[in-house]
Every structure is written in C-alpha cells, then in structure tokens.
Design a protein around this motif. Sequence first.
Motif, PDB file in Angstrom:
ATOM      1  N   LEU A  96      32.516   1.217  -5.391  1.00  0.00           N
ATOM      2  CA  LEU A  96      32.257   0.426  -4.185  1.00  0.00           C
ATOM      3  C   LEU A  96      30.754   0.273  -4.034  1.00  0.00           C
ATOM      4  O   LEU A  96      30.025   1.272  -4.017  1.00  0.00           O
ATOM      5  N   ASN A  97      30.288  -0.967  -3.915  1.00  0.00           N
ATOM      6  CA  ASN A  97      28.853  -1.253  -3.951  1.00  0.00           C
ATOM      7  C   ASN A  97      28.304  -1.634  -2.574  1.00  0.00           C
ATOM      8  O   ASN A  97      28.750  -2.608  -1.972  1.00  0.00           O
ATOM      9  N   MET A 100      28.543  -0.837   0.501  1.00  0.00           N
ATOM     10  CA  MET A 100      29.584  -1.161   1.473  1.00  0.00           C
ATOM     11  C   MET A 100      29.124  -0.792   2.882  1.00  0.00           C
ATOM     12  O   MET A 100      28.668   0.322   3.131  1.00  0.00           O
ATOM     13  N   LEU A 118      41.862   2.829  -1.983  1.00  0.00           N
ATOM     14  CA  LEU A 118      42.080   2.031  -3.192  1.00  0.00           C
ATOM     15  C   LEU A 118      43.349   2.508  -3.892  1.00  0.00           C
ATOM     16  O   LEU A 118      43.489   3.699  -4.195  1.00  0.00           O
ATOM     17  N   THR A 176      27.282   3.256  -1.502  1.00  0.00           N
ATOM     18  CA  THR A 176      27.794   3.036  -2.852  1.00  0.00           C
ATOM     19  C   THR A 176      28.477   4.312  -3.306  1.00  0.00           C
ATOM     20  O   THR A 176      27.907   5.406  -3.206  1.00  0.00           O
ATOM     21  N   GLN A 215      31.678   6.038  -6.146  1.00  0.00           N
ATOM     22  CA  GLN A 215      32.753   5.952  -7.140  1.00  0.00           C
ATOM     23  C   GLN A 215      33.398   7.317  -7.251  1.00  0.00           C
ATOM     24  O   GLN A 215      32.727   8.347  -7.098  1.00  0.00           O
ATOM     25  N   ILE A 219      42.938  -2.857  -1.877  1.00  0.00           N
ATOM     26  CA  ILE A 219      41.889  -2.266  -1.042  1.00  0.00           C
ATOM     27  C   ILE A 219      42.314  -2.359   0.419  1.00  0.00           C
ATOM     28  O   ILE A 219      42.431  -3.459   0.966  1.00  0.00           O
ATOM     29  N   PRO A 259      35.553  -7.291   2.452  1.00  0.00           N
ATOM     30  CA  PRO A 259      35.534  -7.279   0.990  1.00  0.00           C
ATOM     31  C   PRO A 259      35.101  -8.618   0.387  1.00  0.00           C
ATOM     32  O   PRO A 259      35.451  -9.692   0.882  1.00  0.00           O
ATOM     33  N   LEU A 292      31.437  -6.425  -3.898  1.00  0.00           N
ATOM     34  CA  LEU A 292      31.658  -5.078  -3.390  1.00  0.00           C
ATOM     35  C   LEU A 292      32.279  -4.158  -4.437  1.00  0.00           C
ATOM     36  O   LEU A 292      32.134  -2.939  -4.370  1.00  0.00           O
ATOM     37  N   LEU A 293      32.962  -4.749  -5.434  1.00  0.00           N
ATOM     38  CA  LEU A 293      33.808  -3.989  -6.348  1.00  0.00           C
ATOM     39  C   LEU A 293      33.349  -4.136  -7.794  1.00  0.00           C
ATOM     40  O   LEU A 293      33.103  -5.247  -8.267  1.00  0.00           O
TER      41      LEU A 293
END
Length: 224
Positions: A40-41, A43, A53, A99, A101, A114, A123, A127-128
């Motif tokens: 997730l970037n 967010m 997720l 961010t 993971q 999501i 979203p 973002l992904l």
Amino acid sequence: AGAAPAVTVTDSIAPVALTNPRKGLYVADFGRRLTGVVRLNRMICKEGTRVILRHAEIMQHAGLPDVKTADPAMIYVGELRGARATDVYTCSGRAGGETWQPSLTYHGFRFVEINVTNSGVRPAAALLTALHFHSGVALRTHAHFNSTTLNRMQHLAVSAQQSNLQTIPTDCDQRDERLGWMGDASLSSESMALNFEMAPFFSWWVRHVVLPEQRAGGLAGGGA
C-alpha cells in the motif's frame, strides 16, 4: 555449508484494472497470476481504522460448485480451503500518508479485494503495487516454438515453478497447504533443472531433508 538462494522481489506490478463492485469494496486486477504480497503506497486513512486485503486467483463465474449465484464482479476463494489469504493494516492516521507491506507471508493471486469501509481511503491504481518474489535462481533456458500454444505452455510452466520456489519447493502457493512435499519435487525436479540453475537450491534443500533423518534414524515424512 552454504545458504539457500535468497527470496528476491523480481517484479513490481501495478493493477491493470480497479473496480468498485460495492460501497467500500474495491477489486484490483494485476493482469497475471503471481506469488507475493501487495504494498500500500502513501495511503491516507483515519487513525485506528483498518484496510483489509483478500487475495484470489479468479473471479466468480458460473459453474463453481460451491457458488449458487455467481457475481462476476466479486473474487472467488473457495479453492483456498482453510487459507484466509487476508492481510489487515491498522491505520496510524499519519498526515503524510502511510506505506506498508506485509511480512512473513505470501499469497498466490491475480486479484485483490480491498475493503476500505470507514477508513477514508480513496483507492486508485497508484495506491497498490504487487510485489512478485521467489527464490533467486537464475533462468537458464529460453525456449521458443513455432506454436503459440507451446510458447504459452512453457511460459506458464516457468511461472508456476518460480512461484513455488520459496526456499523450499512447495506444492502450491495459494491454499492452506504450501508444503515441501518430496513427491511433488521429485516429479518436477528434472524440468526445474532444465529451466533454472537449481544446483544451489537443491543442494541446500536436500541437506535439510537429510538432517532430520540422521537425527531421527529414519526416513522423513512427506512423500505424498
């Protein structure tokens, strides 16, 4: 006596499509099946809320034995059996975005659902990012045939083998098994050795198969 080839991220993949089938629920299609996790970037989300997720190989469609009324806009997880294939992030509410993971896990998937209900997340494809990873064995064979079908089959075989090289040779990467069955490895080892530089991988793995046998004075289980 030497380490196994490191598990390495080989591709960072953006979604090819992002849909919104229900309020607060989105589905990302990464265009190909892979093994790894989703990052997730940057967010922006409300403190204390959760982003959930869920990973899947396919979408719902007619003919699935455990789905009475298929919704083609929703993911299908029936073949995962007991695996939840779910990652949950609890937001800190950081103003500059977050961010994240997951670690110590991986999934076999093409689609990701999501759930951003009440989180304030909006979203978008940016973002992904899907991170595809596997043991870092070098590709040694580049096969090309006159047949499109054969080329596709070779591509799928190589991709499937890569996805199941996760320090040990696993039997699957998506459902509630993901085990190093020696029977599966025996059946696949010759083709894996043709496609990849497998000597370091197999040398490390076989040593760790033999080790418990020496300690226990008998054969290790897992020949199925």
